[in-house]
Design a protein around this motif. Structure first.
Motif, short mmCIF file in Angstrom:
data_model
loop_
_atom_site.label_atom_id
_atom_site.label_comp_id
_atom_site.label_asym_id
_atom_site.label_seq_id
_atom_site.Cartn_x
_atom_site.Cartn_y
_atom_site.Cartn_z
N LEU A 30 64.42 -7.29 20.43
CA LEU A 30 63.77 -8.60 20.56
C LEU A 30 64.72 -9.73 20.18
N LEU A 31 65.50 -9.54 19.09
CA LEU A 31 66.47 -10.56 18.69
C LEU A 31 67.55 -10.74 19.74
N LEU A 32 67.95 -9.64 20.37
CA LEU A 32 68.94 -9.72 21.45
C LEU A 32 68.38 -10.51 22.63
N GLN A 33 67.11 -10.25 22.97
CA GLN A 33 66.48 -11.00 24.06
C GLN A 33 66.36 -12.48 23.70
N LEU A 39 70.46 -18.66 25.02
CA LEU A 39 71.73 -18.98 25.68
C LEU A 39 71.51 -19.38 27.13
N LEU A 40 70.59 -18.68 27.81
CA LEU A 40 70.28 -19.02 29.19
C LEU A 40 69.77 -20.45 29.31
N PHE A 41 68.86 -20.82 28.42
CA PHE A 41 68.31 -22.17 28.48
C PHE A 41 69.35 -23.22 28.13
N LEU A 42 70.24 -22.90 27.19
CA LEU A 42 71.28 -23.86 26.84
C LEU A 42 72.24 -24.09 28.00
N LEU A 105 70.43 -21.05 14.25
CA LEU A 105 71.46 -20.40 13.44
C LEU A 105 71.47 -18.89 13.68
N ILE A 106 70.29 -18.29 13.86
CA ILE A 106 70.22 -16.86 14.16
C ILE A 106 70.93 -16.56 15.48
N ILE A 107 70.69 -17.41 16.47
CA ILE A 107 71.37 -17.25 17.76
C ILE A 107 72.87 -17.43 17.59
N ALA A 108 73.27 -18.46 16.82
CA ALA A 108 74.69 -18.78 16.65
C ALA A 108 75.45 -17.63 15.98
N ILE A 109 74.84 -17.01 14.96
CA ILE A 109 75.51 -15.93 14.25
C ILE A 109 75.76 -14.73 15.15
N ASP A 110 74.87 -14.52 16.10
CA ASP A 110 74.95 -13.33 16.94
C ASP A 110 75.73 -13.55 18.23
N LEU A 111 76.24 -14.78 18.46
CA LEU A 111 76.99 -15.05 19.68
C LEU A 111 78.38 -14.43 19.60
N SER A 112 78.83 -13.89 20.72
CA SER A 112 80.18 -13.36 20.80
C SER A 112 81.17 -14.48 21.10
N VAL A 113 82.46 -14.16 21.01
CA VAL A 113 83.49 -15.18 21.27
C VAL A 113 83.40 -15.70 22.70
N SER A 114 83.17 -14.80 23.66
CA SER A 114 83.08 -15.23 25.06
C SER A 114 81.88 -16.14 25.28
N GLN A 115 80.79 -15.87 24.58
CA GLN A 115 79.61 -16.71 24.71
C GLN A 115 79.83 -18.07 24.06
N TRP A 116 80.55 -18.10 22.94
CA TRP A 116 80.87 -19.38 22.31
C TRP A 116 81.73 -20.24 23.24
N LEU A 117 82.63 -19.58 23.98
CA LEU A 117 83.48 -20.32 24.91
C LEU A 117 82.66 -20.94 26.04
#
Length: 342
Positions: A30-33, A39-42, A105-117
């Motif tokens: 659920l947290l992954l979803q 991320l999709l909405f952003l 913040l929960i989403i931010a902590i779980d983002l990968s480097v490619s997603q941050w880019l």
């Protein structure tokens, strides 16, 4: 018997371990979803998503402001501790109360480097959420100015990167803290209906600000979705109209309680009937302005749909005035009925 009891307890513990592991696995999914959905909405909705979250956060924190600052005992607390202690506790409780920021913040902590880019402006988004919470507590007028300036910035036909776009919002809210409040109420007369309503909304400008900003977010989100799925234009138009009616007619809740407070005053001036009718005017003005934006967005003036919108708004206003408990139910039913035709 004892052996059977021990066996049953062992089986129960094993079953509980199994359920606990299954719970952890499902929760992780659920947290992954949630992360992927956020991320999709952003990425897709961009500034529209930004505006909706910041507006909803500000409305929520405005309602919780008194509890966060403990306004009732504020003066007493100032005699007990130093001022910066109060500020420290305010910010701590603000962070605990800000569900939107915690989710981000929960989403931010779980983002990968490619997603941050892909979303480098997410840092600015987090900063805005925190700063707007501070403004909500200590300088709410700057919040009003900031949203007005942001509305102008969001409607400019600019083609810039999301990072620069979000930087513009940060700059505008920073400038809003430097703006000086102005007093335009000195020349207005309370015994005039026009003066009464102007005074009311000058002192309760937030009721208009958050509705206008949310309507702008709805239009921006609809515009982005139309670009992605033009074949669903009819459905998007119905949903946009539904939110136009919702945000416009809900202003009646802010106006309805004034009748009991000021009916005697206007009755003394033989204006009681005119005053009652005027309770419905602010919502209709907001509706008409929003319908202009609706027509511009969908580039067509569907007369039937516009008439439905006006009649629907009047119905919702009447419910807000006389049957407020049925307001949300009727709005959802009518929205569902309109969507069923498409």
């Amino acid at each position: 018997m004892i052996a059977n009891l021990k066996q049953s307890i062992g089986q129960y513990r094993s079953f509980m371990d199994y359920r606990y592991q299954a719970y952890k696995t499902e929760l992780t999914q659920l947290l992954l979803q949630l992360k992927n959905f956020g991320l999709l909405f952003l990425v897709v909705l961009g500034s529209a998503m930004l505006g909706m979250i910041l507006l909803l956060q500000s409305v929520m924190l405005s309602a919780m402001k008194s509890a966060i600052k403990n306004t009732a005992q504020r003066a007493f607390q100032q005699t007990l501790v130093k001022r910066y202690w109060l500020g420290f506790m305010d910010i701590k409780l603000l962070l605990l109360s800000n569900g939107w920021l915690i989710a981000s913040l929960i989403i931010a902590i779980d983002l990968s480097v490619s997603q941050w880019l892909r979303v480098p402006h997410f840092w600015l988004f987090l900063l805005l959420q925190f700063v707007l919470g501070i403004l909500c507590l200590y300088k709410p007028i700057a919040l009003v100015y900031g949203f007005l300036l942001s509305a102008i910035w969001a409607t400019l036909p600019l083609d810039v990167s999301p990072l620069l776009y979000h930087s513009g919002f940060v700059l505008l809210f920073a400038l809003s803290t430097l703006m000086v409040p102005f007093n335009a109420t000195a020349k207005l007369k309370l015994n005039s209906l026009t003066g009464f309503w102007l005074l009311f909304f000058m002192h309760n400008s937030w009721a208009l600000i958050w509705r206008g900003a949310l309507l702008l977010c709805v239009f921006m989100a609809s515009k982005v979705l139309l670009q992605e799925r033009a074949d669903l234009a009819a459905i998007f138009s119905i949903l946009s109209l539904a939110f136009v009616v919702l945000f416009s007619s809900s202003l009646q809740f802010d106006c309805r309680h004034l009748y009991q407070q000021y009916s005697v005053f206007f009755n003394m001036q033989n204006k009681q009937t005119a005053f009652f009718v005027s309770l419905f005017i602010p919502s209709l003005i907001v509706l008409l302005l929003a319908l202009v934006g609706f027509v511009v967005l969908f580039k067509q003036a569907n007369c039937l749909l516009l008439v439905i919108g006006v009649v629907w708004c009047l119905l919702q206003q009447a419910l807000a005035q006389k049957k407020p408990a049925h307001y949300a139910l009727v709005w959802m039913v009518i929205t569902g009925v309109l969507l069923s035709f498409y």
